[in-house]
Design a protein around this motif. Structure first.
Motif, mmCIF file in Angstrom:
data_model
loop_
_atom_site.group_PDB
_atom_site.id
_atom_site.type_symbol
_atom_site.label_atom_id
_atom_site.label_comp_id
_atom_site.label_asym_id
_atom_site.label_seq_id
_atom_site.Cartn_x
_atom_site.Cartn_y
_atom_site.Cartn_z
ATOM 1 N N VAL A 40 10.253 51.628 8.723
ATOM 2 C CA VAL A 40 10.941 50.713 9.631
ATOM 3 C C VAL A 40 9.974 49.711 10.258
ATOM 4 C CG1 VAL A 40 12.257 50.591 11.782
ATOM 5 C CG2 VAL A 40 12.802 52.337 10.095
ATOM 6 N N THR A 41 8.715 50.087 10.445
ATOM 7 C CA THR A 41 7.755 49.211 11.129
ATOM 8 C C THR A 41 7.605 47.851 10.456
ATOM 9 O OG1 THR A 41 6.552 51.112 12.022
ATOM 10 C CG2 THR A 41 5.385 49.008 11.925
ATOM 11 N N PRO A 42 7.393 47.773 9.125
ATOM 12 C CA PRO A 42 7.298 46.433 8.518
ATOM 13 C C PRO A 42 8.553 45.597 8.721
ATOM 14 C CG PRO A 42 6.505 48.112 7.004
ATOM 15 C CD PRO A 42 7.150 48.835 8.131
ATOM 16 N N LEU A 43 9.724 46.232 8.650
ATOM 17 C CA LEU A 43 10.972 45.495 8.863
ATOM 18 C C LEU A 43 11.030 44.920 10.272
ATOM 19 C CD1 LEU A 43 13.836 44.632 8.057
ATOM 20 C CD2 LEU A 43 14.625 46.894 8.757
ATOM 21 N N LEU A 44 10.646 45.730 11.263
ATOM 22 C CA LEU A 44 10.656 45.243 12.643
ATOM 23 C C LEU A 44 9.648 44.116 12.841
ATOM 24 C CD1 LEU A 44 10.940 48.637 14.588
ATOM 25 C CD2 LEU A 44 12.756 46.999 14.062
ATOM 26 N N LEU A 45 8.484 44.229 12.210
ATOM 27 C CA LEU A 45 7.477 43.172 12.337
ATOM 28 C C LEU A 45 7.964 41.867 11.701
ATOM 29 C CD1 LEU A 45 4.196 45.184 11.621
ATOM 30 C CD2 LEU A 45 5.043 44.368 13.826
ATOM 31 N N VAL A 46 8.611 41.979 10.534
ATOM 32 C CA VAL A 46 9.144 40.784 9.871
ATOM 33 C C VAL A 46 10.225 40.144 10.740
ATOM 34 C CG1 VAL A 46 10.470 39.972 7.902
ATOM 35 C CG2 VAL A 46 8.556 41.528 7.550
ATOM 36 N N MET A 47 11.137 40.955 11.268
ATOM 37 C CA MET A 47 12.203 40.427 12.107
ATOM 38 C C MET A 47 11.638 39.775 13.359
ATOM 39 S SD MET A 47 15.075 40.785 10.603
ATOM 40 C CE MET A 47 16.084 40.360 12.008
ATOM 41 N N TYR A 48 10.632 40.396 13.958
ATOM 42 C CA TYR A 48 10.030 39.825 15.161
ATOM 43 C C TYR A 48 9.375 38.471 14.863
ATOM 44 C CZ TYR A 48 6.732 39.091 18.980
ATOM 45 O OH TYR A 48 6.011 38.543 20.007
ATOM 46 N N SER A 49 8.668 38.406 13.735
ATOM 47 C CA SER A 49 7.999 37.146 13.381
ATOM 48 C C SER A 49 9.014 36.037 13.120
ATOM 49 C CB SER A 49 7.118 37.354 12.144
ATOM 50 O OG SER A 49 6.112 38.308 12.392
ATOM 51 N N ILE A 51 12.164 35.814 14.155
ATOM 52 C CA ILE A 51 12.893 35.439 15.373
ATOM 53 C C ILE A 51 11.992 34.644 16.317
ATOM 54 C CG2 ILE A 51 14.028 36.338 17.435
ATOM 55 C CD1 ILE A 51 15.017 38.663 15.737
ATOM 56 N N ALA A 52 10.751 35.081 16.481
ATOM 57 C CA ALA A 52 9.844 34.407 17.409
ATOM 58 C C ALA A 52 9.515 32.986 16.951
ATOM 59 C CB ALA A 52 8.560 35.225 17.576
ATOM 60 N N LYS A 53 9.322 32.798 15.657
ATOM 61 C CA LYS A 53 8.920 31.488 15.157
ATOM 62 C C LYS A 53 10.093 30.602 14.763
ATOM 63 C CE LYS A 53 4.538 33.308 13.424
ATOM 64 N NZ LYS A 53 3.650 33.473 12.258
ATOM 65 N N GLY A 54 11.260 31.204 14.535
ATOM 66 C CA GLY A 54 12.402 30.405 14.126
ATOM 67 C C GLY A 54 13.392 30.096 15.222
ATOM 68 N N SER A 55 13.247 30.757 16.382
ATOM 69 C CA SER A 55 14.211 30.544 17.462
ATOM 70 C C SER A 55 14.145 29.133 18.036
ATOM 71 C CB SER A 55 13.959 31.570 18.579
ATOM 72 O OG SER A 55 12.619 31.456 19.056
ATOM 73 N N LYS A 56 12.987 28.498 17.959
ATOM 74 C CA LYS A 56 12.858 27.136 18.498
ATOM 75 C C LYS A 56 13.798 26.180 17.785
ATOM 76 C CE LYS A 56 9.519 23.420 19.223
ATOM 77 N NZ LYS A 56 8.089 22.971 19.057
ATOM 78 N N ALA A 57 13.902 26.285 16.473
ATOM 79 C CA ALA A 57 14.784 25.393 15.716
ATOM 80 C C ALA A 57 16.238 25.827 15.820
ATOM 81 C CB ALA A 57 14.353 25.355 14.250
ATOM 82 N N VAL A 58 16.489 27.133 15.780
ATOM 83 C CA VAL A 58 17.858 27.638 15.747
ATOM 84 C C VAL A 58 18.589 27.407 17.057
ATOM 85 C CG1 VAL A 58 19.231 29.750 15.506
ATOM 86 C CG2 VAL A 58 17.347 29.306 13.944
ATOM 87 N N THR A 59 17.880 27.443 18.171
ATOM 88 C CA THR A 59 18.523 27.280 19.478
ATOM 89 C C THR A 59 18.933 25.839 19.772
ATOM 90 O OG1 THR A 59 16.300 27.139 20.453
ATOM 91 C CG2 THR A 59 17.403 29.279 20.524
ATOM 92 N N THR A 271 6.792 23.339 9.619
ATOM 93 C CA THR A 271 6.645 24.775 9.882
ATOM 94 C C THR A 271 7.824 25.301 10.688
ATOM 95 O OG1 THR A 271 4.224 24.573 9.838
ATOM 96 C CG2 THR A 271 5.156 26.532 10.893
ATOM 97 N N ASP A 272 8.203 24.555 11.726
ATOM 98 C CA ASP A 272 9.354 24.968 12.533
ATOM 99 C C ASP A 272 10.640 24.985 11.694
ATOM 100 O OD1 ASP A 272 7.725 25.230 14.723
ATOM 101 O OD2 ASP A 272 8.205 23.258 15.564
ATOM 102 N N ARG A 273 10.805 23.989 10.828
ATOM 103 C CA ARG A 273 11.990 23.964 9.974
ATOM 104 C C ARG A 273 11.975 25.134 8.990
ATOM 105 N NH1 ARG A 273 11.342 17.608 8.620
ATOM 106 N NH2 ARG A 273 12.178 16.752 10.574
ATOM 107 N N LEU A 274 10.814 25.471 8.478
ATOM 108 C CA LEU A 274 10.703 26.589 7.541
ATOM 109 C C LEU A 274 11.156 27.892 8.194
ATOM 110 C CD1 LEU A 274 9.680 27.953 4.919
ATOM 111 C CD2 LEU A 274 7.422 28.052 5.996
ATOM 112 N N TRP A 275 10.624 28.199 9.383
ATOM 113 C CA TRP A 275 11.003 29.435 10.066
ATOM 114 C C TRP A 275 12.452 29.380 10.547
ATOM 115 C CZ3 TRP A 275 8.368 33.701 9.578
ATOM 116 C CH2 TRP A 275 7.004 33.646 9.321
ATOM 117 N N GLY A 276 12.898 28.201 10.931
ATOM 118 C CA GLY A 276 14.294 28.069 11.338
ATOM 119 C C GLY A 276 15.249 28.331 10.189
ATOM 120 N N ALA A 277 14.918 27.826 8.993
ATOM 121 C CA ALA A 277 15.756 28.073 7.824
ATOM 122 C C ALA A 277 15.762 29.553 7.464
ATOM 123 C CB ALA A 277 15.261 27.234 6.645
ATOM 124 N N ALA A 278 14.613 30.212 7.591
ATOM 125 C CA ALA A 278 14.544 31.647 7.301
ATOM 126 C C ALA A 278 15.408 32.447 8.266
ATOM 127 C CB ALA A 278 13.091 32.119 7.369
#
Length: 304
Positions: A40-49, A51-59, A271-278
């Protein structure tokens, strides 16, 4: 004279597990818990990354209502509306083609011809398709439909390639769920004079609907994140397009690849668009999964 049957039965005393068994039980529990944490740890780390880097574009409200038409790579602005529409349209077309074929194949293998020569051939072909890489499926569709038949590169060609990836997942998941449906349910239905086809439709499929929907959603999630067929069979468009038969079309995986080529990781705008799309792709798949769960709940077998 009293017989053995007249004697009162004494409750049997169960001995406590030995220390060795208790230690083995605790060791097994610890290993299982550790394995769960490691998985579960890698999944949580991926989700955290993401969400943290893509929330700027998504919001941003613009992200959901505007496309990238007229927006250059290093100029902030625009959104992912065109890519969201293209991804949902692509997944819908793939599902409309794959789900009926996959369900019919699974029903045939589980209920009719699992041991017949045709059934063994179908099983063999499904196993072959399950191991085919996405780029091979895309090259096959390109060679057959674009090169041989002369059809244009389009989103429809992408959908045909993705259907080859969806079918084995749907067939395998549905077949396994149909096989674990108790035989007693089928026999009870046959005893009431209900024909086999109606038993499958009204009893077997609703009983295994939850697992079937899970397999379908796994297949949809897989194809919605594929990039190789997009690169070979259709180009990426920054503007809106609803035509799946010709022209370029934007999708979220295509947008991520486009932003990577534009300098994501070096320039903050792509970069922001990349994480936002993800993050948007994850949200779209999550919404589809929730909707499928609700549908499966209403279509499944009634317990009361």
């Amino acid at each position: 004279m009293t017989s053995m049957l007249d004697r009162p039965l004494k409750p049997r005393a169960f001995s406590r597990p030995s220390r060795r068994r208790r230690a083995a039980d605790r060791l097994a529990m610890g290993l299982v818990s550790l394995s769960t944490v490691i998985a579960v740890t890698p999944l949580l780390l991926v989700m955290y990354s993401v969400i943290a880097k893509g929330s700027k574009a998504v919001t941003s409200t613009v992200w959901w209502t505007h496309s990238q038409a007229g927006i250059t790579a290093f100029v902030a602005g625009g959104g992912a509306y065109h890519a969201i529409v293209g991804t949902v349209l692509q997944g819908s077309v793939c599902a409309l083609i794959s789900i009926p074929i996959g369900l019919l194949l699974a029903i045939y293998l589980a209920e009719y011809g699992g041991g017949t020569p045709l059934g063994r051939l179908v099983t063999f072909m499904v196993d072959i398709l399950a191991g085919v890489p996405s780029i091979v499926a895309a090259l096959f569709v390109y060679a057959l439909f674009v090169t041989t038949l002369g059809l244009p590169r389009s989103e429809l060609a992408v959908c045909l390639a993705l259907v080859l990836l969806m079918l084995p997942v749907i067939v395998r998941a549905t077949e396994e769920m149909l096989r674990i449906v108790p035989v007693d349910l089928r026999e009870a239905s046959y005893a009431l004079g209900i024909p086999k086809w109606k038993t499958i439709v009204r009893v077997v499929l609703p009983t295994g609907m939850s697992g079937i929907m899970t397999g379908i959603m796994l297949a949809v999630a897989r194809v919605m994140g594929e990039t190789a067929p997009l690169l070979i069979l259709v180009g990426y468009a920054q503007s809106m397009s609803f035509d799946i038969f010709s022209g370029f079309m934007g999708t979220l995986p295509g947008m991520m690849y486009n932003q990577t080529s534009a300098g994501a990781g070096v320039n903050p705008v792509p970069t922001d668009r990349l994480w936002g799309a993800a993050l948007t792709l994850i949200l779209v798949i999550a919404i589809i999964n929730i909707g499928a769960r609700v549908i499966a709940k209403f279509l499944g077998a009634k317990t009361s």
